[in-house]
Design a protein around this motif. Sequence first.
Motif, mmCIF file in Angstrom:
data_model
loop_
_atom_site.group_PDB
_atom_site.id
_atom_site.type_symbol
_atom_site.label_atom_id
_atom_site.label_comp_id
_atom_site.label_asym_id
_atom_site.label_seq_id
_atom_site.Cartn_x
_atom_site.Cartn_y
_atom_site.Cartn_z
ATOM 1 N N UNK A 163 -30.035 -22.513 11.472
ATOM 2 C CA UNK A 163 -29.845 -21.082 11.719
ATOM 3 C C UNK A 163 -28.523 -20.605 11.134
ATOM 4 N N UNK A 164 -27.471 -21.389 11.314
ATOM 5 C CA UNK A 164 -26.179 -21.018 10.754
ATOM 6 C C UNK A 164 -26.229 -20.950 9.232
ATOM 7 N N UNK A 165 -26.882 -21.922 8.611
ATOM 8 C CA UNK A 165 -26.960 -21.951 7.148
ATOM 9 C C UNK A 165 -27.722 -20.751 6.608
ATOM 10 N N UNK A 166 -28.808 -20.401 7.269
ATOM 11 C CA UNK A 166 -29.593 -19.239 6.832
ATOM 12 C C UNK A 166 -28.794 -17.955 7.001
ATOM 13 N N UNK A 167 -28.081 -17.832 8.131
ATOM 14 C CA UNK A 167 -27.272 -16.635 8.357
ATOM 15 C C UNK A 167 -26.155 -16.542 7.322
ATOM 16 N N UNK A 168 -25.501 -17.648 7.035
ATOM 17 C CA UNK A 168 -24.437 -17.646 6.030
ATOM 18 C C UNK A 168 -24.971 -17.217 4.671
ATOM 19 N N UNK A 169 -26.137 -17.766 4.297
ATOM 20 C CA UNK A 169 -26.718 -17.430 2.997
ATOM 21 C C UNK A 169 -27.067 -15.946 2.911
ATOM 22 N N UNK A 170 -27.584 -15.402 4.011
ATOM 23 C CA UNK A 170 -27.966 -13.985 3.998
ATOM 24 C C UNK A 170 -26.737 -13.092 3.944
ATOM 25 N N UNK A 171 -25.670 -13.449 4.670
ATOM 26 C CA UNK A 171 -24.430 -12.686 4.596
ATOM 27 C C UNK A 171 -23.868 -12.711 3.177
ATOM 28 N N UNK A 172 -23.899 -13.863 2.545
ATOM 29 C CA UNK A 172 -23.375 -13.964 1.183
ATOM 30 C C UNK A 172 -24.205 -13.131 0.208
ATOM 31 N N UNK A 173 -25.505 -13.116 0.419
ATOM 32 C CA UNK A 173 -26.371 -12.292 -0.429
ATOM 33 C C UNK A 173 -26.042 -10.813 -0.263
ATOM 34 N N UNK A 174 -25.882 -10.367 0.973
ATOM 35 C CA UNK A 174 -25.527 -8.971 1.224
ATOM 36 C C UNK A 174 -24.160 -8.643 0.635
ATOM 37 N N UNK A 175 -23.227 -9.565 0.783
ATOM 38 C CA UNK A 175 -21.881 -9.368 0.241
ATOM 39 C C UNK A 175 -21.950 -9.184 -1.274
ATOM 40 N N UNK A 176 -22.689 -10.044 -1.947
ATOM 41 C CA UNK A 176 -22.793 -9.956 -3.407
ATOM 42 C C UNK A 176 -23.414 -8.628 -3.838
#
Length: 339
Positions: free
Chosen positions: A316-329
Motif C-alpha cells: 500500500x505504501x509503495x502504491x501510494x508513493x508511486x501515485x504521489x510521484x506521478x501526480x507531482x510529475x
Amino acid sequence: MSTSADAVRAVLEESGPDYESFSYQELTGGTRSDVYFVTLEYEGRDYEVVVKFAPETGDTFAVEPFLHEFVAERTDVPLPGILVFEADPDRDIPPYFVTERIQGANLDESFEMLSIEERGHIMEQVGTILGDLHSTIAFEGYGRLDRSQGRLVVSNLSADWREYFGAMTRDHIDRLGETIFEDLRDTARECLEANLESVPRQGVPRLVHDDFRPGNLLFDAGEQPSITAVLDWEQTLAGDPLYNLAQVEFLFVDSVIRDPDECERMRKRLYQGYRSERPFEPDTTYAACKPLYQFSTLVWRMAGFEALYGEENDLTQSRAEAYYRQQFDQLASSLRADP
C-alpha cells in the motif's frame, strides 16, 4: 493517563453525563489528534458522543470548538454541536472537547462505491458548502486563525496573500526533507518560485478550511446522499477562497478520479454548487492560480505521508508513493510549461 480507556473515563467523570458503562472506538484516518467514538449506557439506553484530545504538537486546538459555534451561527454548513470544551482539565489528560455524534458514513471510505450520479450530487453539495463558507465570513488580513480573549483572531497577520502563501508552501517543501520524497525538494522550490506571480497579492480574506478532504466529511447514504457533517476545523486560516476551492477540486476530483470524462463531470458539479452561493468564473483568475494552489496542496499531502500511510503494509505504501510521484510529475510539468 496510562491507556485510552483511562483518558476517556477521565473525561466522562469530569465532564460527562451519568452513565452505567461505556465503550469506545478510536477513530483513524490521518488526524493528528486522538479521537474516540464513545457509547454510554444509562438506564437501558445508549448515548453516543465524540471525544477529541489536543495533539502533542501545535497550539491551535482551542480554535476548533470555537469555530464550530462561530461557523454554525453564520452559515448553513453542517457541524456537530460542542457539548463540552476543557482547555485546562483537572485530571491528568490533555485539553479536550466533546461533541454530539453525527450519524453518517465517512466519505473517504465510500466515495468510490457511489454511482456517478451520487458522486455528482455530493460534489455539488461540497461546492455549495464551500461557497457558503466563503461568502459569509471575512477577515482583515491573511494568516492562521487563533483564539485570543474569547475572540477569533488572525495570528501573524499579513496584508499580502502571495507572500503568505509562498512562505506556507516553502514550509511544506522543507518538510519533504523528512520523507521519502526528499529528492523532489529542489524541483518543488523551482516550480513555486517560477509561478508565484500567478497568485494574487490582495483580495478579501475568507475562512479557509485547510483540511477539507473526503476523510473529513460524513454523509447519509440514502436515496439521494447528503453531507451530514464537516469535521476537523483545527487547520483553518484566513486566505484566498480560490486557494480553498483549488484544494478541494484536487482532493475530491483530480487525485481521486482516474477517468478524464468523469473528472470533468464532477468538476462542473463542484463549480455549479459553488456558483449557487457566490459569483465564480473558472476561466479567469482561478485558471491562472489553480495549478500552483494544487501543487502546494499535493506537496502538503506528501509531507504528511508518514502520518497517512505509516501503519499501512509495504504494498500500500509503495502504491501510494508511486501515485504521489506521478501526480507531482504531472503538476510540475504543467507549471514548467506555463510559468
